[in-house]
Design a protein around this motif. Structure first.
Motif, PDB file in Angstrom:
ATOM      1  N   ARG A 182       0.604  -1.195   0.034  1.00 17.23           N
ATOM      2  CA  ARG A 182       0.157  -0.070   0.071  1.00 17.23           C
ATOM      3  C   ARG A 182       0.924   1.270  -0.103  1.00 17.23           C
ATOM      4  N   PRO A 183       0.408   2.332  -0.551  1.00 20.11           N
ATOM      5  CA  PRO A 183       1.243   3.569  -0.640  1.00 20.11           C
ATOM      6  C   PRO A 183       1.037   4.144   1.080  1.00 20.11           C
ATOM      7  N   SER A 184       2.044   4.743   1.268  1.00 24.01           N
ATOM      8  CA  SER A 184       2.240   5.328   2.508  1.00 24.01           C
ATOM      9  C   SER A 184       1.064   6.717   2.945  1.00 24.01           C
ATOM     10  N   GLY A 185       0.741   7.278   1.880  1.00 27.77           N
ATOM     11  CA  GLY A 185      -0.176   8.435   1.911  1.00 27.77           C
ATOM     12  C   GLY A 185      -1.570   7.854   1.807  1.00 27.77           C
ATOM     13  N   PRO A 186      -2.657   8.713   2.055  1.00 29.63           N
ATOM     14  CA  PRO A 186      -4.068   8.643   2.002  1.00 29.63           C
ATOM     15  C   PRO A 186      -4.353   8.558   0.230  1.00 29.63           C
ATOM     16  N   ALA A 187      -5.777   8.283  -0.005  1.00 29.96           N
ATOM     17  CA  ALA A 187      -6.158   8.526  -1.349  1.00 29.96           C
ATOM     18  C   ALA A 187      -6.508   9.924  -1.649  1.00 29.96           C
ATOM     19  N   ARG A 188      -6.669  10.174  -2.535  1.00 30.04           N
ATOM     20  CA  ARG A 188      -6.880  11.497  -3.261  1.00 30.04           C
ATOM     21  C   ARG A 188      -8.402  11.655  -2.963  1.00 30.04           C
ATOM     22  N   ALA A 189      -8.731  13.068  -2.908  1.00 28.99           N
ATOM     23  CA  ALA A 189     -10.325  13.323  -2.688  1.00 28.99           C
ATOM     24  C   ALA A 189     -10.409  14.625  -2.584  1.00 28.99           C
ATOM     25  N   ARG A 190     -11.624  15.019  -2.825  1.00 32.46           N
ATOM     26  CA  ARG A 190     -11.881  16.633  -3.120  1.00 32.46           C
ATOM     27  C   ARG A 190     -12.085  17.206  -1.653  1.00 32.46           C
ATOM     28  N   ALA A 281     -17.773  11.051  10.514  1.00 28.48           N
ATOM     29  CA  ALA A 281     -16.496  10.722  11.339  1.00 28.48           C
ATOM     30  C   ALA A 281     -16.258   9.471  11.576  1.00 28.48           C
ATOM     31  N   VAL A 282     -15.125   8.619  10.928  1.00 27.46           N
ATOM     32  CA  VAL A 282     -15.039   7.295  10.896  1.00 27.46           C
ATOM     33  C   VAL A 282     -13.879   7.099  11.891  1.00 27.46           C
ATOM     34  N   PHE A 283     -13.961   6.286  12.661  1.00 29.40           N
ATOM     35  CA  PHE A 283     -12.780   5.827  13.878  1.00 29.40           C
ATOM     36  C   PHE A 283     -12.386   4.489  13.714  1.00 29.40           C
ATOM     37  N   PRO A 284     -11.412   4.076  12.940  1.00 30.94           N
ATOM     38  CA  PRO A 284     -11.162   2.869  12.631  1.00 30.94           C
ATOM     39  C   PRO A 284     -11.293   1.759  13.789  1.00 30.94           C
ATOM     40  N   ALA A 285     -11.970   0.833  14.047  1.00 34.05           N
ATOM     41  CA  ALA A 285     -12.121  -0.046  15.095  1.00 34.05           C
ATOM     42  C   ALA A 285     -12.332  -1.329  14.542  1.00 34.05           C
ATOM     43  N   GLY A 286     -12.231  -1.688  13.298  1.00 34.93           N
ATOM     44  CA  GLY A 286     -12.500  -3.167  12.805  1.00 34.93           C
ATOM     45  C   GLY A 286     -11.393  -3.986  12.748  1.00 34.93           C
ATOM     46  N   PHE A 291     -12.017   0.825   4.192  1.00 35.73           N
ATOM     47  CA  PHE A 291     -12.424   2.607   3.880  1.00 35.73           C
ATOM     48  C   PHE A 291     -11.304   3.555   4.945  1.00 35.73           C
ATOM     49  N   ALA A 292     -11.320   3.147   5.963  1.00 37.07           N
ATOM     50  CA  ALA A 292     -10.513   4.181   6.879  1.00 37.07           C
ATOM     51  C   ALA A 292      -9.196   4.230   6.511  1.00 37.07           C
ATOM     52  N   ARG A 293      -8.510   3.023   6.088  1.00 36.15           N
ATOM     53  CA  ARG A 293      -7.116   3.092   5.484  1.00 36.15           C
ATOM     54  C   ARG A 293      -7.081   4.038   4.333  1.00 36.15           C
ATOM     55  N   ASP A 294      -8.049   3.733   3.203  1.00 33.57           N
ATOM     56  CA  ASP A 294      -8.014   4.348   2.105  1.00 33.57           C
ATOM     57  C   ASP A 294      -8.117   5.786   2.308  1.00 33.57           C
ATOM     58  N   ALA A 295      -8.936   6.281   3.236  1.00 38.91           N
ATOM     59  CA  ALA A 295      -9.016   7.814   3.659  1.00 38.91           C
ATOM     60  C   ALA A 295      -7.894   8.419   4.392  1.00 38.91           C
ATOM     61  N   GLY A 296      -6.951   7.238   5.127  1.00 37.10           N
ATOM     62  CA  GLY A 296      -5.694   8.023   5.535  1.00 37.10           C
ATOM     63  C   GLY A 296      -6.051   8.085   7.152  1.00 37.10           C
ATOM     64  N   LEU A 297      -7.064   7.267   7.523  1.00 37.73           N
ATOM     65  CA  LEU A 297      -7.271   7.609   9.197  1.00 37.73           C
ATOM     66  C   LEU A 297      -6.570   6.026   9.766  1.00 37.73           C
ATOM     67  N   GLU A 298      -5.566   6.273  10.203  1.00 39.50           N
ATOM     68  CA  GLU A 298      -4.811   5.073  10.887  1.00 39.50           C
ATOM     69  C   GLU A 298      -5.343   4.796  12.466  1.00 39.50           C
ATOM     70  N   SER A 299      -5.569   5.764  13.152  1.00 35.94           N
ATOM     71  CA  SER A 299      -6.031   5.640  14.381  1.00 35.94           C
ATOM     72  C   SER A 299      -7.374   6.606  14.758  1.00 35.94           C
ATOM     73  N   VAL A 490     -16.722  13.299   4.592  1.00 37.63           N
ATOM     74  CA  VAL A 490     -15.891  12.390   5.613  1.00 37.63           C
ATOM     75  C   VAL A 490     -14.597  13.254   6.321  1.00 37.63           C
ATOM     76  N   TYR A 491     -14.656  13.280   7.546  1.00 29.85           N
ATOM     77  CA  TYR A 491     -13.794  14.020   8.162  1.00 29.85           C
ATOM     78  C   TYR A 491     -12.410  13.391   8.012  1.00 29.85           C
ATOM     79  N   ARG A 492     -11.335  14.021   7.673  1.00 32.74           N
ATOM     80  CA  ARG A 492     -10.025  13.549   7.580  1.00 32.74           C
ATOM     81  C   ARG A 492      -8.955  14.808   7.895  1.00 32.74           C
ATOM     82  N   PRO A 493      -7.729  14.248   8.282  1.00 31.29           N
ATOM     83  CA  PRO A 493      -6.835  15.262   8.467  1.00 31.29           C
ATOM     84  C   PRO A 493      -6.115  15.834   6.945  1.00 31.29           C
ATOM     85  N   GLU A 494      -5.560  16.888   7.047  1.00 34.14           N
ATOM     86  CA  GLU A 494      -5.056  17.053   5.733  1.00 34.14           C
ATOM     87  C   GLU A 494      -3.691  16.187   5.580  1.00 34.14           C
ATOM     88  N   ALA A 495      -3.656  15.766   4.077  1.00 34.92           N
ATOM     89  CA  ALA A 495      -2.695  14.762   3.933  1.00 34.92           C
ATOM     90  C   ALA A 495      -1.442  15.562   3.789  1.00 34.92           C
TER      91      ALA A 495
END
Length: 495
Positions: A182-190, A281-286, A291-299, A490-495
């Motif tokens: 997987r790439p280290s950065g999140p997927a692109r999105a508007r 707001a997606v809190f990765p817990a699965g 989806f969370a990983r593609d969005a760049g939400l690791e924790s 979807v809430y996401r920190p700046e890449a």
């Protein structure tokens, strides 16, 4: 020519022996005490299993690195200790020049070339580094010490270790054929921060926590969320509650909806958020958190930071629409699949309560491959006989096998992949293509991008079993797969 080749081998063997004797002549008390213990700790890969357990206790790239490292180690150990040793059958070095205090108490009985310890060590280190470079560098230092220790304690010539390292590194790189990085950065999105309010301390956010899913089932998730966002409302559905209904009620009373759970739980939350017109707001817990990983939400901390800063993106949502007589529809954030995958999910769910998830997946895959029946459908009006039809919400990488990640969350396309069952020996060809990592070039495999896809049953059945984001359910016998008219914020920190 044969005499030249024999002469070259003798010269190389002579230099190898000289190098071994030089190492044997080294006397370092600290190494004399440490390296024999380190060498013994690596027997049967036990040292690397321990390191993998430590890495696995963390999140994100280090955990994936531990899994890849163990996979690479298993391959390297098999290659080095079976065909490679059998092909060369080199005797172990003589021990008379190795000081007694640093010799192993139990000497290995197998042949010398190549070093299985060095192969396993290098495979694990490179596997970790492929996912987590910093952790891989630290493991690489330990791996190098193990490899050197095999010469230092007198059980291998230097060439045995060098070739073992090469085998191990090569086996680690081979894992990318069937399990791409997987790439280290999140997927692109508007960007969509204008549609997502900044909620300090979580004020205005309601979070639905599925405590039966993945990491949330281990406890501590609710406490972590309360610490991160003390003013957020937290809802824990009961065992018999309708999760979708809980999501709808929660979305109707706050400015934003949060969810902690696996991809199926996130799917239900996304549907509720879309209906209410509020951000998610997606809190990765699965277990996998695709989806969370593609969005760049690791924790959960990543998501909490984005919620309080009001940072968000707008992402595509897949939509499964019934025919005119059955207008009900359903969304998918990751994938929708027909054929073998829904059957695999059903078998896994029956087995995982007493086997655990991954053993259940492995056994389920074997059962489906042996007993599964092809699906007779029409795809965009064309009669087809298929093992699997996969539709990704956006283009997935890599092409060919095991869709792993998306580089873009708003490309407006469906990634359509088909495993054909009409060709002669389709099942055997499929297995060989997967094992060899050449599925993308096999004639039983097709891939294309489309804006929509129409699928219908050919056998007169009254429904189509469909897996959406890992959850299986029956859909009408004629379906239209396309993009939902609205994007999800979807809430996401700046890449």
């Amino acid at each position: 020519m044969p005499s030249r080749s024999l002469s070259l081998r003798r010269r190389l063997s002579g230099r190898d022996t000289v190098a071994f004797h030089r190492v044997a002549a080294v006397h370092t008390p600290a190494l004399d005490a440490a390296l024999p213990r380190l060498s013994g700790a690596a027997n049967h890969g036990l040292l690397w299993w321990g390191v993998a357990a430590a890495l696995g206790a963390t999140r994100g790239q280090r955990r994936r690195g531990a899994v890849r490292g163990l996979l690479a180690m298993g391959i390297a150990s098999a290659v080095a200790n079976l065909p490679a040793k059998a092909a060369v059958r080199r005797d172990r070095p003589p021990l008379h020049r190795v000081p007694l205090p640093r010799q192993l108490l139990v000497q290995p009985r197998t042949t010398s070339f190549p070093s299985g310890h060095a192969a396993s060590a290098a495979a694990f280190a490179v596997g970790v580094a492929m996912e987590a470079p910093l952790a891989g560098a630290a493991v690489g230092v330990l791996s190098s010490a193990v490899a050197y220790s095999r010469v230092y304690v007198g059980v291998h010539y230097p060439a045995d270790v060098i070739v073992g390292v090469a085998i191990g590194a090569g086996c680690a790189l081979v894992t990318a054929k069937t399990w791409p990085r997987r790439p280290s950065g999140p997927a692109r999105a508007r960007p969509a921060s204008s549609q997502a309010p900044a909620l300090a301390r979580g004020n205005g956010l309601v979070i639905v926590v599925n405590t039966g899913a993945g990491k949330a089932s281990r406890g501590g998730m609710v406490d972590e969320l309360r610490e991160l966002l003390p003013d957020a409302e937290i809802v824990e559905p009961g065992e018999h509650d309708d999760l979708g209904a809980v999501m709808v009620r929660a979305a109707g009373r706050r400015q934003a909806l949060g969810v902690a759970g696996g991809d199926g739980t996130v799917n239900a939350a996304a549907a509720a958020a879309l209906s209410a017109g509020i951000p998610l707001a997606v809190f990765p817990a699965g277990t996998l958190d695709h989806f969370a990983r593609d969005a760049g939400l690791e924790s959960p901390a990543d998501t909490a930071a984005a919620v309080q800063a009001g940072l968000a993106v707008a992402v595509d949502v897949g939509w499964v629409e019934g025919d005119a007589d059955n207008p009900q529809g359903a969304i998918f954030l990751n994938t929708a699949s027909l054929g073998s995958y829904p059957e695999l999910v059903q078998v896994r769910e029956r087995l995982e309560d007493y086997l655990g998830k991954w053993p259940a997946v492995a056994l389920g895959s074997i059962r489906v491959l042996r007993r599964g029946e092809p699906l007779d459908v029409c795809v965009d009006g064309e009669p087809r006989r298929l093992w699997l039809l996969f539709a990704g919400n956006g283009g997935y990488r890599p092409s060919g096998f095991a869709p792993t990640y998306r580089p873009n969350l708003d490309d407006g396309l469906l990634d359509v992949r088909v495993l054909d069952a009409q060709r002669p020996f389709a099942r055997s060809r499929l297995v060989l293509a997967v094992v060899s990592g050449r599925l993308g070039r096999s004639r039983v495999y097709e891939q294309r991008y489309a804006e929509q896809l129409r699928v219908s049953r050919r056998d007169g059945g009254d429904c189509l079993p469909l897996a959406r984001d890992g959850e299986v359910g029956d859909q009408p016998p004629e379906l239209l797969l396309r993009k939902y008219p609205k994007r999800l914020v979807v809430y996401r920190p700046e890449a």
